[in-house]
Design an enzyme around this catalytic site. Structure first.
Site, PDB file in Angstrom:
ATOM      1  N   LYS A 173       0.735  -1.113  -0.197  1.00 40.78           N
ATOM      2  CA  LYS A 173      -0.005   0.071   0.050  1.00 40.78           C
ATOM      3  C   LYS A 173       0.871   1.303   0.215  1.00 40.78           C
ATOM      4  O   LYS A 173       2.127   1.091   0.482  1.00 40.78           O
ATOM      5  CB  LYS A 173      -0.833  -0.185   1.265  1.00 40.78           C
ATOM      6  CG  LYS A 173      -2.115   0.799   1.202  1.00 40.78           C
ATOM      7  CD  LYS A 173      -3.215   0.029   0.298  1.00 40.78           C
ATOM      8  CE  LYS A 173      -4.526   0.757   0.232  1.00 40.78           C
ATOM      9  NZ  LYS A 173      -5.618  -0.089   0.024  1.00 40.78           N
TER      10      LYS A 173
ATOM     11  N   THR B 179     -14.968  -2.783  -7.045  1.00 37.94           N
ATOM     12  CA  THR B 179     -15.140  -3.099  -5.685  1.00 37.94           C
ATOM     13  C   THR B 179     -16.380  -3.044  -5.299  1.00 37.94           C
ATOM     14  O   THR B 179     -16.629  -3.995  -4.421  1.00 37.94           O
ATOM     15  CB  THR B 179     -14.333  -1.878  -4.908  1.00 37.94           C
ATOM     16  OG1 THR B 179     -12.796  -1.800  -5.637  1.00 37.94           O
ATOM     17  CG2 THR B 179     -14.186  -2.022  -3.553  1.00 37.94           C
TER      18      THR B 179
ATOM     19  N   SER C  15      -8.114  -5.709 -10.464  1.00 38.49           N
ATOM     20  CA  SER C  15      -6.868  -5.310 -11.002  1.00 38.49           C
ATOM     21  C   SER C  15      -5.760  -6.559 -11.330  1.00 38.49           C
ATOM     22  O   SER C  15      -4.965  -6.360 -12.301  1.00 38.49           O
ATOM     23  CB  SER C  15      -6.204  -4.722  -9.553  1.00 38.49           C
ATOM     24  OG  SER C  15      -6.509  -3.315  -9.361  1.00 38.49           O
TER      25      SER C  15
HETATM   26  N1  GLU Z   1      -7.170   0.130  -3.183  1.00 32.92           N
HETATM   27  C1  GLU Z   1      -8.177  -0.988  -3.376  1.00 32.92           C
HETATM   28  C2  GLU Z   1      -7.832  -2.061  -2.222  1.00 32.92           C
HETATM   29  O1  GLU Z   1      -7.669  -1.518  -1.166  1.00 32.92           O
HETATM   30  C3  GLU Z   1      -7.501  -1.554  -4.764  1.00 32.92           C
HETATM   31  C4  GLU Z   1      -6.165  -2.433  -4.642  1.00 32.92           C
HETATM   32  C5  GLU Z   1      -5.529  -2.882  -6.000  1.00 32.92           C
HETATM   33  O2  GLU Z   1      -6.572  -2.941  -6.960  1.00 32.92           O
HETATM   34  O3  GLU Z   1      -4.482  -3.149  -6.042  1.00 32.92           O
HETATM   35  O4  GLU Z   1      -8.475  -3.074  -2.349  1.00 32.92           O
END
Ligand code: GLU
Length: 437
Positions: free
Chosen positions: A112, A196, A364
């Site tokens: 992250k 999501t 993703s």
């Molecule tokens: N930010 C999103 C999450 O917390 C997506 C992360 C991604 O696609 O790598 O799952």
């Protein structure tokens, strides 16, 4: 083996996240070594990004990228822009990504990133300079086979496009697979924008099946009306669920008859205001609704509560006032571990974040696969493959919850930990090496 963990501060979001891990580790009968590995983020980088502002002044922003674990594959996870970003928070979010990718069985570890900034205060050009500056500084830390960023809170497809472009310049070649959530013309995947929310919706459809729900009889409150909140609300509304309350960072609205979600989204995107309206084509008129706060929304007497904003919304202070029997965590970490204990004791069924919001990272993964193949899928293929994964993993977790008589979060962690442990054990643990002596 020592259980001392000097890298973890005794309090904070990361420590709280690890506490839950230890709880689930007992159920998964986890080898101590796996737990010890997961207690410590594998690598992290902290950077200062100098940005020339539009008025000629210089501002220095602070950013982080944390790779929590990459045993199952390259680190994967978003980059958030928010004034409250901290290293502790980014570590926790990276840890959740490790678990999230393992819950749905995609071949990634967890990572992250974040920059301490309020992006709403920046012009588009300042935002572009900041985003490109960040990538120049973390360029050696990320890569299609090491660590792959994506959007998160207050970052979007355009920012991902700038980041991909900057990384590609550093490499001297176009490298779309370094980042996901890109605009479609720059190598993004169809269906990533609502993934999501859609993943959470597929989880709710499985719940509906298990519990024989009639959508029109189910009232829903959604806290947070950003990307994920809007999409899950919109899909549920399309199936006849009654969305009676919504909110954003400025507050919320309640209407017992339910909202027309497409109208709300239209006005929110045009004016940034969350107004109770009904639109017929381009003609919108206000409908009566009660103004409520975010705190009041959480405490509404609804069947299904969907926290889709930020972490730490339900804590030991307000958990006792939460009435919804079902909670689907679309945000990352919206319930603290103490809040969780209170709700679970009361018998609430909580579909945990690492499962409920895993649709984003799953698409993703599809985007990364398509970038590497240079072959792009149709929207139907994306939806179908997402549904297969979400329904399969939801049911595996649901069945484990029933079989072991535990809460769904513990079951989800145990399910994830088994996969992570299998990868760690495949490289040998103490049992293997000491027998070889
Ligand atoms: N930010 C999103 C999450 O917390 C997506 C992360 C991604 O696609 O790598 O799952």
């Amino acid at each position: 083996m020592s259980t001392a963990s000097p890298a973890i501060e005794p309090t904070g979001v990361f420590a709280d996240a690890i506490k839950r891990l230890e709880h689930a580790a007992r159920l998964a009968e986890l080898d101590d070594e796996t737990l010890e590995r997961l207690r410590h983020p594998k690598a992290l980088i902290e950077v200062s990004i100098p940005v020339r502002m539009d008025d000629g002044s210089l501002r220095v922003f602070h950013g982080y990228r944390v790779r929590h674990d990459d045993t199952r594959g390259p680190g994967k996870g978003g980059i958030r822009y928010h004034p409250d970003v901290s290293l502790d928070e980014v570590k926790a979010l990276a840890f959740w990504m490790t678990c999230k990718c393992a819950v749905v069985g995609i071949p990634f570890g967890g990572a992250k990133g974040g920059i301490i900034v309020n992006p709403k205060e920046l012009s588009h050009l300042e935002l572009e300079r900041l985003s490109r500056g960040f990538i120049r500084l973390i360029g050696d830390f990320i890569g299609p086979e090491t660590d792959i960023p994506a959007p998160d809170v207050y970052t979007n497809a355009m920012i991902m496009g700038w980041m991909m472009d900057e990384y590609s310049k550093m490499q001297g070649q176009r490298t779309p697979a370094v980042i996901t959530g890109k605009p479609i013309p720059l190598g993004g995947s169809l269906g990533r924008d609502d993934a999501t929310g859609r993943g959470a919706y597929y989880c709710i459809k499985e719940l509906e099946r298990h519990l024989s729900w009639k959508p029109s009889e189910i009232t829903v409150a959604v806290q947070g009306f950003g990307n994920a909140g809007q999409h899950v609300a919109s899909l549920l509304h399309g199936d006849g669920y009654r969305i009676v309350a919504v909110s954003d960072s400025r507050g919320g609205s309640y209407r017992k008859e339910g909202f027309d979600i497409p109208s709300l989204i239209k006005i929110k995107n045009e004016t940034r205001a969350l107004k109770a309206v009904y639109c017929d084509g381009s003609v919108c008129e206000a409908v009566e609704a009660e103004t409520i706060t975010n705190e009041q929304l959480l405490e509404l007497d609804v069947d299904l509560l969907i926290p889709a904003a930020l972490e730490n919304q339900i804590t030991e202070t307000n958990a006792g006032d939460i009435k919804a029997p079902f909670i689907v965590e679309v945000a990352n970490g919206p319930i603290t571990s103490q809040g969780d204990e209170i709700l679970t004791e009361r018998g609430a069924l909580i579909v945990p974040d690492i499962l409920a919001n895993a649709g984003g990272v799953t698409v993703s993964y599809f985007e990364w696969v398509q970038n590497k193949q240079g072959y792009y899928w149709t929207i139907e293929e994306v939806h179908e493959r997402l549904l297969v994964i979400m329904a399969r993993e939801f049911n595996a977790v649901y069945d484990l919850m029933k079989a072991k008589n535990v809460d769904m979060r513990t079951a989800a962690y145990a399910h994830a930990l088994k996969r992570i442990a299998a990868a760690i054990e495949a490289q040998g643990t103490q049992r293997y090496f000491s027998n070889g002596e």
